[in-house]
Design a protein around this motif. Structure first.
Motif, PDB file in Angstrom:
ATOM      1  N   GLU A  23       0.825  -1.206   0.000  1.00  0.00           N
ATOM      2  CA  GLU A  23       0.000   0.000   0.000  1.00  0.00           C
ATOM      3  C   GLU A  23       0.862   1.261   0.000  1.00  0.00           C
ATOM      4  O   GLU A  23       0.536   2.255  -0.662  1.00  0.00           O
ATOM      5  N   GLY A  24       1.973   1.216   0.758  1.00  0.00           N
ATOM      6  CA  GLY A  24       2.853   2.375   0.820  1.00  0.00           C
ATOM      7  C   GLY A  24       3.537   2.664  -0.502  1.00  0.00           C
ATOM      8  O   GLY A  24       3.693   3.828  -0.898  1.00  0.00           O
ATOM      9  N   VAL A  25       3.971   1.614  -1.202  1.00  0.00           N
ATOM     10  CA  VAL A  25       4.604   1.801  -2.516  1.00  0.00           C
ATOM     11  C   VAL A  25       3.606   2.410  -3.492  1.00  0.00           C
ATOM     12  O   VAL A  25       3.935   3.333  -4.255  1.00  0.00           O
ATOM     13  N   HIS A  26       2.377   1.914  -3.468  1.00  0.00           N
ATOM     14  CA  HIS A  26       1.330   2.442  -4.360  1.00  0.00           C
ATOM     15  C   HIS A  26       1.097   3.924  -4.088  1.00  0.00           C
ATOM     16  O   HIS A  26       1.051   4.747  -5.022  1.00  0.00           O
ATOM     17  N   ALA A  27       0.965   4.276  -2.813  1.00  0.00           N
ATOM     18  CA  ALA A  27       0.725   5.681  -2.460  1.00  0.00           C
ATOM     19  C   ALA A  27       1.926   6.547  -2.828  1.00  0.00           C
ATOM     20  O   ALA A  27       1.772   7.663  -3.342  1.00  0.00           O
ATOM     21  N   GLY A  28       3.127   6.020  -2.582  1.00  0.00           N
ATOM     22  CA  GLY A  28       4.325   6.782  -2.899  1.00  0.00           C
ATOM     23  C   GLY A  28       4.477   7.051  -4.385  1.00  0.00           C
ATOM     24  O   GLY A  28       4.895   8.146  -4.794  1.00  0.00           O
ATOM     25  N   LEU A  29       4.154   6.061  -5.211  1.00  0.00           N
ATOM     26  CA  LEU A  29       4.214   6.271  -6.658  1.00  0.00           C
ATOM     27  C   LEU A  29       3.228   7.338  -7.094  1.00  0.00           C
ATOM     28  O   LEU A  29       3.523   8.161  -7.975  1.00  0.00           O
TER      29      LEU A  29
END
Length: 422
Positions: A284-290
Protein backbone atom coordinates in the motif's frame (compact mmCIF):
# COMPACT_ATOMS: atom_id res chain seq x y z
CA UNK A 1 0.51 -57.13 -59.24
CA UNK A 2 3.32 -56.12 -56.90
CA UNK A 3 2.40 -54.38 -53.68
CA UNK A 4 4.66 -52.60 -51.26
CA UNK A 5 4.09 -54.03 -47.78
CA UNK A 6 6.56 -51.63 -46.18
CA UNK A 7 4.67 -48.99 -44.27
CA UNK A 8 5.82 -45.45 -44.68
CA UNK A 9 7.78 -44.25 -41.64
CA UNK A 10 5.67 -42.30 -39.17
CA UNK A 11 6.82 -38.78 -38.41
CA UNK A 12 7.71 -38.09 -34.79
CA UNK A 13 5.86 -35.39 -32.83
CA UNK A 14 8.94 -33.17 -33.08
CA UNK A 15 9.11 -33.62 -36.85
CA UNK A 16 5.43 -32.73 -37.09
CA UNK A 17 6.07 -29.58 -35.02
CA UNK A 18 8.97 -28.60 -37.25
CA UNK A 19 6.84 -29.11 -40.34
CA UNK A 20 4.71 -26.15 -39.21
CA UNK A 21 7.48 -23.80 -40.22
CA UNK A 22 10.68 -22.47 -38.74
CA UNK A 23 9.07 -19.86 -36.49
CA UNK A 24 6.02 -21.86 -35.38
CA UNK A 25 8.16 -24.95 -34.88
CA UNK A 26 10.34 -23.07 -32.42
CA UNK A 27 7.55 -21.22 -30.68
CA UNK A 28 5.78 -24.47 -29.82
CA UNK A 29 8.80 -25.43 -27.68
CA UNK A 30 8.28 -22.37 -25.49
CA UNK A 31 5.81 -22.12 -22.62
CA UNK A 32 6.62 -24.10 -19.45
CA UNK A 33 9.23 -21.63 -18.19
CA UNK A 34 6.77 -18.74 -18.54
CA UNK A 35 4.51 -20.52 -16.07
CA UNK A 36 7.46 -20.92 -13.70
CA UNK A 37 8.57 -17.30 -14.23
CA UNK A 38 5.35 -15.98 -12.71
CA UNK A 39 6.56 -17.16 -9.30
CA UNK A 40 9.54 -14.83 -9.60
CA UNK A 41 7.31 -11.76 -9.91
CA UNK A 42 4.75 -12.63 -7.24
CA UNK A 43 3.45 -10.07 -4.69
CA UNK A 44 6.27 -10.95 -2.29
CA UNK A 45 8.81 -9.75 -4.84
CA UNK A 46 6.95 -6.46 -5.20
CA UNK A 47 7.52 -5.57 -1.55
CA UNK A 48 11.07 -6.94 -1.27
CA UNK A 49 12.52 -5.24 -4.36
CA UNK A 50 10.74 -1.96 -3.66
CA UNK A 51 12.09 -1.95 -0.12
CA UNK A 52 15.63 -2.58 -1.42
CA UNK A 53 15.43 0.39 -3.78
CA UNK A 54 13.78 2.72 -1.28
CA UNK A 55 16.29 2.05 1.50
CA UNK A 56 19.54 1.61 -0.41
CA UNK A 57 19.02 3.15 -3.82
CA UNK A 58 20.90 1.23 -6.50
CA UNK A 59 23.20 -0.58 -4.03
CA UNK A 60 21.55 -4.00 -4.40
CA UNK A 61 21.13 -4.09 -8.19
CA UNK A 62 23.80 -6.79 -8.33
CA UNK A 63 21.83 -8.96 -5.91
CA UNK A 64 18.79 -8.98 -8.20
CA UNK A 65 20.97 -9.90 -11.18
CA UNK A 66 22.72 -12.74 -9.31
CA UNK A 67 19.39 -14.03 -8.02
CA UNK A 68 18.04 -14.17 -11.56
CA UNK A 69 21.08 -16.10 -12.82
CA UNK A 70 20.60 -18.60 -9.99
CA UNK A 71 16.95 -18.99 -10.95
CA UNK A 72 17.90 -19.69 -14.56
CA UNK A 73 20.20 -22.52 -13.54
CA UNK A 74 17.68 -24.13 -11.19
CA UNK A 75 14.80 -23.95 -13.66
CA UNK A 76 16.99 -25.29 -16.48
CA UNK A 77 17.82 -28.35 -14.38
CA UNK A 78 14.16 -28.74 -13.47
CA UNK A 79 13.04 -28.65 -17.10
CA UNK A 80 15.78 -31.10 -18.06
CA UNK A 81 14.69 -33.50 -15.32
CA UNK A 82 11.14 -33.76 -16.64
CA UNK A 83 12.26 -34.02 -20.26
CA UNK A 84 14.91 -36.70 -19.69
CA UNK A 85 12.96 -38.94 -17.30
CA UNK A 86 9.38 -38.45 -18.44
CA UNK A 87 8.51 -37.93 -14.77
CA UNK A 88 7.76 -34.93 -12.61
CA UNK A 89 9.88 -34.39 -9.51
CA UNK A 90 7.11 -35.68 -7.16
CA UNK A 91 6.76 -38.81 -9.30
CA UNK A 92 10.50 -39.48 -9.14
CA UNK A 93 10.45 -38.98 -5.37
CA UNK A 94 7.63 -41.53 -5.05
CA UNK A 95 9.51 -44.05 -7.17
CA UNK A 96 13.01 -43.53 -5.76
CA UNK A 97 12.60 -42.62 -2.10
CA UNK A 98 11.51 -44.73 0.89
CA UNK A 99 7.77 -44.56 1.50
CA UNK A 100 7.96 -42.77 4.90
CA UNK A 101 10.25 -40.10 3.44
CA UNK A 102 7.97 -39.74 0.42
CA UNK A 103 5.01 -39.08 2.73
CA UNK A 104 6.98 -36.42 4.61
CA UNK A 105 7.86 -34.85 1.26
CA UNK A 106 4.18 -34.80 0.29
CA UNK A 107 3.02 -33.18 3.54
CA UNK A 108 5.57 -30.37 3.38
CA UNK A 109 4.85 -29.84 -0.33
CA UNK A 110 1.14 -29.41 0.42
CA UNK A 111 1.97 -26.75 3.01
CA UNK A 112 4.18 -25.06 0.42
CA UNK A 113 1.28 -24.97 -2.06
CA UNK A 114 -1.03 -23.48 0.59
CA UNK A 115 1.54 -20.88 1.64
CA UNK A 116 2.04 -19.92 -1.99
CA UNK A 117 -1.67 -19.47 -2.53
CA UNK A 118 -1.93 -17.45 0.66
CA UNK A 119 0.62 -14.90 -0.53
CA UNK A 120 -0.82 -14.60 -4.02
CA UNK A 121 -4.46 -14.30 -2.97
CA UNK A 122 -3.58 -11.65 -0.39
CA UNK A 123 -1.53 -9.74 -2.97
CA UNK A 124 -4.39 -9.86 -5.46
CA UNK A 125 -6.88 -8.77 -2.80
CA UNK A 126 -4.67 -5.79 -1.90
CA UNK A 127 -4.56 -4.86 -5.60
CA UNK A 128 -8.37 -4.90 -5.86
CA UNK A 129 -8.53 -2.68 -2.79
CA UNK A 130 -6.05 -0.23 -4.28
CA UNK A 131 -7.83 -0.15 -7.65
CA UNK A 132 -11.50 -0.27 -6.68
CA UNK A 133 -11.70 0.04 -2.89
CA UNK A 134 -12.98 -3.53 -2.55
CA UNK A 135 -12.47 -4.82 1.02
CA UNK A 136 -9.81 -7.50 1.37
CA UNK A 137 -12.07 -10.49 2.13
CA UNK A 138 -14.42 -10.02 -0.87
CA UNK A 139 -11.32 -9.23 -2.93
CA UNK A 140 -9.73 -12.54 -1.93
CA UNK A 141 -12.88 -14.39 -2.98
CA UNK A 142 -12.85 -12.62 -6.35
CA UNK A 143 -9.21 -13.56 -6.90
CA UNK A 144 -9.95 -17.17 -6.00
CA UNK A 145 -12.83 -17.40 -8.46
CA UNK A 146 -10.90 -15.64 -11.22
CA UNK A 147 -7.92 -17.97 -10.71
CA UNK A 148 -10.26 -20.94 -11.06
CA UNK A 149 -11.31 -19.57 -14.44
CA UNK A 150 -7.66 -19.37 -15.54
CA UNK A 151 -7.07 -22.92 -14.35
CA UNK A 152 -10.11 -24.09 -16.28
CA UNK A 153 -8.24 -23.19 -19.48
CA UNK A 154 -6.24 -26.38 -18.98
CA UNK A 155 -9.26 -28.33 -20.14
CA UNK A 156 -8.37 -26.99 -23.59
CA UNK A 157 -4.84 -28.29 -23.27
CA UNK A 158 -1.64 -27.26 -21.52
CA UNK A 159 -0.74 -24.96 -24.41
CA UNK A 160 -3.76 -22.74 -23.81
CA UNK A 161 -2.92 -22.47 -20.11
CA UNK A 162 0.70 -21.63 -20.86
CA UNK A 163 -0.26 -18.93 -23.34
CA UNK A 164 -2.69 -17.38 -20.85
CA UNK A 165 0.01 -17.23 -18.16
CA UNK A 166 2.53 -15.82 -20.67
CA UNK A 167 0.07 -13.06 -21.60
CA UNK A 168 -0.42 -12.18 -17.92
CA UNK A 169 3.35 -12.08 -17.47
CA UNK A 170 3.54 -9.78 -20.49
CA UNK A 171 1.09 -7.37 -18.85
CA UNK A 172 3.33 -7.20 -15.76
CA UNK A 173 6.40 -6.53 -17.92
CA UNK A 174 4.66 -3.74 -19.84
CA UNK A 175 3.33 -2.11 -16.66
CA UNK A 176 6.76 -1.93 -15.06
CA UNK A 177 8.45 -0.88 -18.30
CA UNK A 178 6.09 2.08 -18.51
CA UNK A 179 6.65 2.97 -14.85
CA UNK A 180 10.41 2.70 -15.24
CA UNK A 181 10.36 5.18 -18.10
CA UNK A 182 8.16 7.54 -16.10
CA UNK A 183 10.34 7.25 -12.99
CA UNK A 184 13.39 8.64 -14.81
CA UNK A 185 15.99 6.44 -13.08
CA UNK A 186 19.71 7.17 -13.37
CA UNK A 187 21.38 4.66 -15.78
CA UNK A 188 24.86 5.49 -14.50
CA UNK A 189 23.95 4.82 -10.88
CA UNK A 190 22.12 1.66 -11.91
CA UNK A 191 25.27 0.38 -13.66
CA UNK A 192 27.33 1.15 -10.56
CA UNK A 193 24.96 -1.06 -8.61
CA UNK A 194 26.32 -4.06 -10.53
CA UNK A 195 29.47 -3.89 -8.39
CA UNK A 196 28.97 -6.30 -5.44
CA UNK A 197 29.00 -4.42 -2.14
CA UNK A 198 26.85 -4.04 0.97
CA UNK A 199 26.20 -1.32 3.51
CA UNK A 200 25.56 -2.40 7.08
CA UNK A 201 23.72 -5.32 8.67
CA UNK A 202 20.28 -4.36 7.34
CA UNK A 203 21.47 -4.42 3.75
CA UNK A 204 22.95 -7.89 4.33
CA UNK A 205 19.61 -9.12 5.62
CA UNK A 206 17.73 -7.61 2.68
CA UNK A 207 20.22 -9.04 0.19
CA UNK A 208 19.81 -12.44 1.81
CA UNK A 209 16.06 -12.06 1.47
CA UNK A 210 16.29 -11.33 -2.26
CA UNK A 211 18.69 -14.21 -2.93
CA UNK A 212 17.07 -16.63 -0.51
CA UNK A 213 13.64 -16.13 -2.01
CA UNK A 214 14.94 -16.76 -5.52
CA UNK A 215 13.79 -20.36 -5.77
CA UNK A 216 10.14 -21.10 -5.10
CA UNK A 217 9.72 -24.84 -4.41
CA UNK A 218 6.26 -25.13 -5.96
CA UNK A 219 7.45 -24.01 -9.41
CA UNK A 220 10.11 -26.73 -9.39
CA UNK A 221 7.30 -29.28 -9.08
CA UNK A 222 5.22 -27.55 -11.76
CA UNK A 223 8.05 -26.97 -14.24
CA UNK A 224 9.19 -30.59 -14.11
CA UNK A 225 5.63 -31.70 -14.88
CA UNK A 226 5.16 -29.24 -17.74
CA UNK A 227 8.43 -30.20 -19.42
CA UNK A 228 7.47 -33.86 -18.98
CA UNK A 229 4.21 -33.27 -20.82
CA UNK A 230 5.71 -31.46 -23.80
CA UNK A 231 6.65 -33.08 -27.09
CA UNK A 232 7.87 -36.68 -26.56
CA UNK A 233 11.34 -37.40 -27.97
CA UNK A 234 11.81 -40.29 -30.39
CA UNK A 235 15.56 -40.68 -29.71
CA UNK A 236 18.54 -39.06 -28.01
CA UNK A 237 19.06 -36.58 -30.84
CA UNK A 238 15.50 -35.30 -30.53
CA UNK A 239 15.85 -35.18 -26.77
CA UNK A 240 18.84 -32.86 -27.13
CA UNK A 241 16.93 -30.70 -29.59
CA UNK A 242 14.01 -30.44 -27.20
CA UNK A 243 16.35 -29.55 -24.35
CA UNK A 244 17.82 -26.71 -26.38
CA UNK A 245 14.29 -25.43 -26.83
CA UNK A 246 13.59 -25.77 -23.10
CA UNK A 247 16.83 -23.94 -22.31
CA UNK A 248 15.83 -21.07 -24.59
CA UNK A 249 12.41 -21.08 -22.93
CA UNK A 250 14.03 -20.64 -19.51
CA UNK A 251 16.37 -17.88 -20.69
CA UNK A 252 13.59 -15.85 -22.31
CA UNK A 253 11.02 -16.28 -19.53
CA UNK A 254 13.41 -15.74 -16.63
CA UNK A 255 14.98 -12.76 -18.42
CA UNK A 256 11.51 -11.21 -18.53
CA UNK A 257 10.95 -11.94 -14.83
CA UNK A 258 14.41 -10.62 -13.95
CA UNK A 259 13.72 -7.43 -15.88
CA UNK A 260 10.56 -6.89 -13.86
CA UNK A 261 12.38 -7.44 -10.56
CA UNK A 262 15.13 -5.06 -11.62
CA UNK A 263 12.54 -2.48 -12.68
CA UNK A 264 10.88 -2.73 -9.26
CA UNK A 265 14.16 -1.85 -7.56
CA UNK A 266 15.12 0.89 -10.04
CA UNK A 267 11.74 2.59 -9.76
CA UNK A 268 11.89 2.58 -5.96
CA UNK A 269 15.49 3.85 -6.02
CA UNK A 270 14.63 6.70 -8.36
CA UNK A 271 11.46 7.79 -6.56
CA UNK A 272 11.78 6.86 -2.87
CA UNK A 273 15.47 6.74 -1.92
CA UNK A 274 16.51 9.78 0.07
CA UNK A 275 12.95 10.98 0.56
CA UNK A 276 10.76 11.01 3.65
CA UNK A 277 7.90 9.09 2.00
CA UNK A 278 6.63 6.59 4.61
CA UNK A 279 5.47 3.00 4.20
CA UNK A 280 7.61 1.98 1.22
CA UNK A 281 8.11 -1.44 2.83
CA UNK A 282 4.45 -2.32 2.20
CA UNK A 283 2.42 -2.74 -0.98
CA UNK A 284 0.00 0.00 0.00
CA UNK A 285 2.85 2.37 0.82
CA UNK A 286 4.60 1.80 -2.52
CA UNK A 287 1.33 2.44 -4.36
CA UNK A 288 0.73 5.68 -2.46
CA UNK A 289 4.32 6.78 -2.90
CA UNK A 290 4.21 6.27 -6.66
CA UNK A 291 1.07 8.35 -6.82
CA UNK A 292 2.78 11.19 -4.96
CA UNK A 293 6.09 11.20 -6.83
CA UNK A 294 5.49 9.84 -10.34
CA UNK A 295 1.78 10.28 -10.88
CA UNK A 296 -1.58 8.58 -10.80
CA UNK A 297 -0.83 6.57 -13.95
CA UNK A 298 2.25 5.01 -12.31
CA UNK A 299 0.29 4.06 -9.19
CA UNK A 300 -2.43 2.58 -11.40
CA UNK A 301 0.14 0.59 -13.39
CA UNK A 302 1.65 -0.76 -10.16
CA UNK A 303 -1.75 -1.88 -8.88
CA UNK A 304 -2.68 -3.49 -12.20
CA UNK A 305 0.62 -5.38 -12.27
CA UNK A 306 0.04 -6.51 -8.67
CA UNK A 307 -3.45 -7.72 -9.55
CA UNK A 308 -2.24 -9.66 -12.58
CA UNK A 309 0.65 -11.08 -10.55
CA UNK A 310 -1.68 -12.33 -7.83
CA UNK A 311 -4.09 -13.85 -10.34
CA UNK A 312 -1.41 -15.63 -12.37
CA UNK A 313 0.60 -16.75 -9.35
CA UNK A 314 -2.34 -18.22 -7.47
CA UNK A 315 -3.36 -20.16 -10.59
CA UNK A 316 0.11 -21.68 -10.78
CA UNK A 317 0.10 -22.36 -7.03
CA UNK A 318 -3.16 -24.30 -7.24
CA UNK A 319 -1.86 -26.24 -10.21
CA UNK A 320 1.23 -27.06 -8.15
CA UNK A 321 -1.01 -28.63 -5.52
CA UNK A 322 -2.49 -30.92 -8.15
CA UNK A 323 0.96 -31.95 -9.40
CA UNK A 324 2.10 -32.59 -5.83
CA UNK A 325 -0.73 -34.93 -4.86
CA UNK A 326 -0.73 -36.75 -8.19
CA UNK A 327 3.04 -37.28 -8.06
CA UNK A 328 3.67 -38.16 -4.42
CA UNK A 329 0.48 -40.17 -3.82
CA UNK A 330 -0.74 -41.06 -7.33
CA UNK A 331 -4.13 -39.61 -6.40
CA UNK A 332 -6.24 -36.78 -7.76
CA UNK A 333 -9.02 -34.63 -6.41
CA UNK A 334 -11.32 -32.32 -8.32
CA UNK A 335 -9.99 -28.93 -9.33
CA UNK A 336 -12.79 -27.22 -7.39
CA UNK A 337 -11.88 -29.04 -4.17
CA UNK A 338 -8.19 -28.31 -4.72
CA UNK A 339 -9.01 -24.62 -5.23
CA UNK A 340 -11.02 -24.53 -2.00
CA UNK A 341 -8.31 -26.30 0.03
CA UNK A 342 -5.66 -23.76 -0.94
CA UNK A 343 -8.01 -20.77 -0.80
CA UNK A 344 -9.49 -21.23 2.68
CA UNK A 345 -6.33 -20.34 4.68
CA UNK A 346 -5.91 -17.09 2.74
CA UNK A 347 -9.56 -16.12 3.23
CA UNK A 348 -9.34 -16.96 6.93
CA UNK A 349 -6.39 -14.59 7.36
CA UNK A 350 -8.19 -11.84 5.46
CA UNK A 351 -11.33 -12.41 7.55
CA UNK A 352 -9.54 -11.98 10.89
CA UNK A 353 -7.90 -8.79 9.68
CA UNK A 354 -4.22 -9.78 9.89
CA UNK A 355 -1.91 -7.20 8.31
CA UNK A 356 -1.46 -8.24 4.63
CA UNK A 357 2.27 -7.50 4.55
CA UNK A 358 2.80 -9.50 7.75
CA UNK A 359 0.87 -12.39 6.24
CA UNK A 360 3.12 -12.29 3.18
CA UNK A 361 6.17 -12.51 5.46
CA UNK A 362 4.71 -15.51 7.30
CA UNK A 363 4.04 -17.28 4.02
CA UNK A 364 7.69 -16.84 3.08
CA UNK A 365 8.69 -18.68 6.26
CA UNK A 366 6.80 -21.75 5.09
CA UNK A 367 8.25 -21.46 1.59
CA UNK A 368 11.74 -21.19 3.05
CA UNK A 369 11.16 -24.42 4.94
CA UNK A 370 10.24 -26.17 1.70
CA UNK A 371 13.33 -25.11 -0.28
CA UNK A 372 15.64 -28.05 0.61
CA UNK A 373 12.93 -30.63 -0.10
CA UNK A 374 12.73 -29.45 -3.71
CA UNK A 375 16.28 -28.38 -4.48
CA UNK A 376 18.26 -31.31 -3.13
CA UNK A 377 16.37 -34.00 -5.12
CA UNK A 378 16.68 -31.97 -8.35
CA UNK A 379 20.45 -31.74 -8.02
CA UNK A 380 20.74 -35.37 -6.94
CA UNK A 381 18.59 -36.75 -9.76
CA UNK A 382 20.05 -34.66 -12.60
CA UNK A 383 23.59 -35.91 -11.88
CA UNK A 384 22.58 -39.57 -12.34
CA UNK A 385 23.27 -40.99 -15.78
CA UNK A 386 20.92 -43.96 -15.23
CA UNK A 387 18.05 -41.45 -14.94
CA UNK A 388 19.13 -38.67 -17.27
CA UNK A 389 20.83 -40.55 -20.12
CA UNK A 390 22.58 -38.18 -22.51
CA UNK A 391 21.16 -35.18 -20.62
CA UNK A 392 23.04 -35.96 -17.42
CA UNK A 393 24.72 -32.95 -15.83
CA UNK A 394 28.26 -32.05 -16.74
CA UNK A 395 30.38 -32.18 -13.55
CA UNK A 396 30.79 -28.41 -13.65
CA UNK A 397 27.01 -28.01 -13.93
CA UNK A 398 26.53 -30.22 -10.90
CA UNK A 399 29.16 -28.25 -8.99
CA UNK A 400 27.43 -24.97 -9.84
CA UNK A 401 24.05 -26.45 -8.88
CA UNK A 402 25.39 -27.69 -5.54
CA UNK A 403 26.82 -24.24 -4.87
CA UNK A 404 23.55 -22.50 -5.74
CA UNK A 405 21.45 -25.00 -3.78
CA UNK A 406 23.72 -24.71 -0.76
CA UNK A 407 23.65 -20.92 -0.89
CA UNK A 408 19.87 -20.73 -1.20
CA UNK A 409 19.35 -23.25 1.61
CA UNK A 410 21.79 -21.42 3.93
CA UNK A 411 20.20 -18.04 3.19
CA UNK A 412 16.69 -19.36 3.74
CA UNK A 413 17.77 -20.96 7.01
CA UNK A 414 19.26 -17.63 8.06
CA UNK A 415 16.07 -15.78 7.12
CA UNK A 416 13.94 -18.34 8.90
CA UNK A 417 16.01 -17.88 12.06
CA UNK A 418 15.79 -14.09 11.75
CA UNK A 419 12.02 -14.13 11.27
CA UNK A 420 11.39 -16.48 14.19
CA UNK A 421 13.88 -14.73 16.43
CA UNK A 422 12.83 -11.22 15.40
Amino acid sequence: MVTNDLAAPTASPLQIARARGRVRGRLILLGPAFVAAVAYVDPGNFATNSTAGARYGYLLVWVVVVANLMAMLVQTLTAKLGLATGRSLPELCRERLPRPLNRVMWVQAEFVAMATDLAEVIGGAVALYLLFGIPLLPGGIIIGVAAFAVLALRSRGFRTFEIAIAVLLGVIVLAFAANLLAADSDPGSAMSGLVPRLQGTDSVLLAAGILGATVMPHVIYVHSALSRDRIPAADDAERRTLFRGQRADVLIALAAAGTVNLAMLLIAAATFHGTAIPGTDSLEGVHAGLGQTVGTAAAFGFAVALLVSGLASTSVGTYAGEIIMQGFLRRRISLLLRRLITLVPALAILAIGLDPTRALVLSQVVLSFGIPFALIPVVAFTRRRDLMGNLVNHPLTTAAAVLVAGLVIVLNTFLLWQMIGG
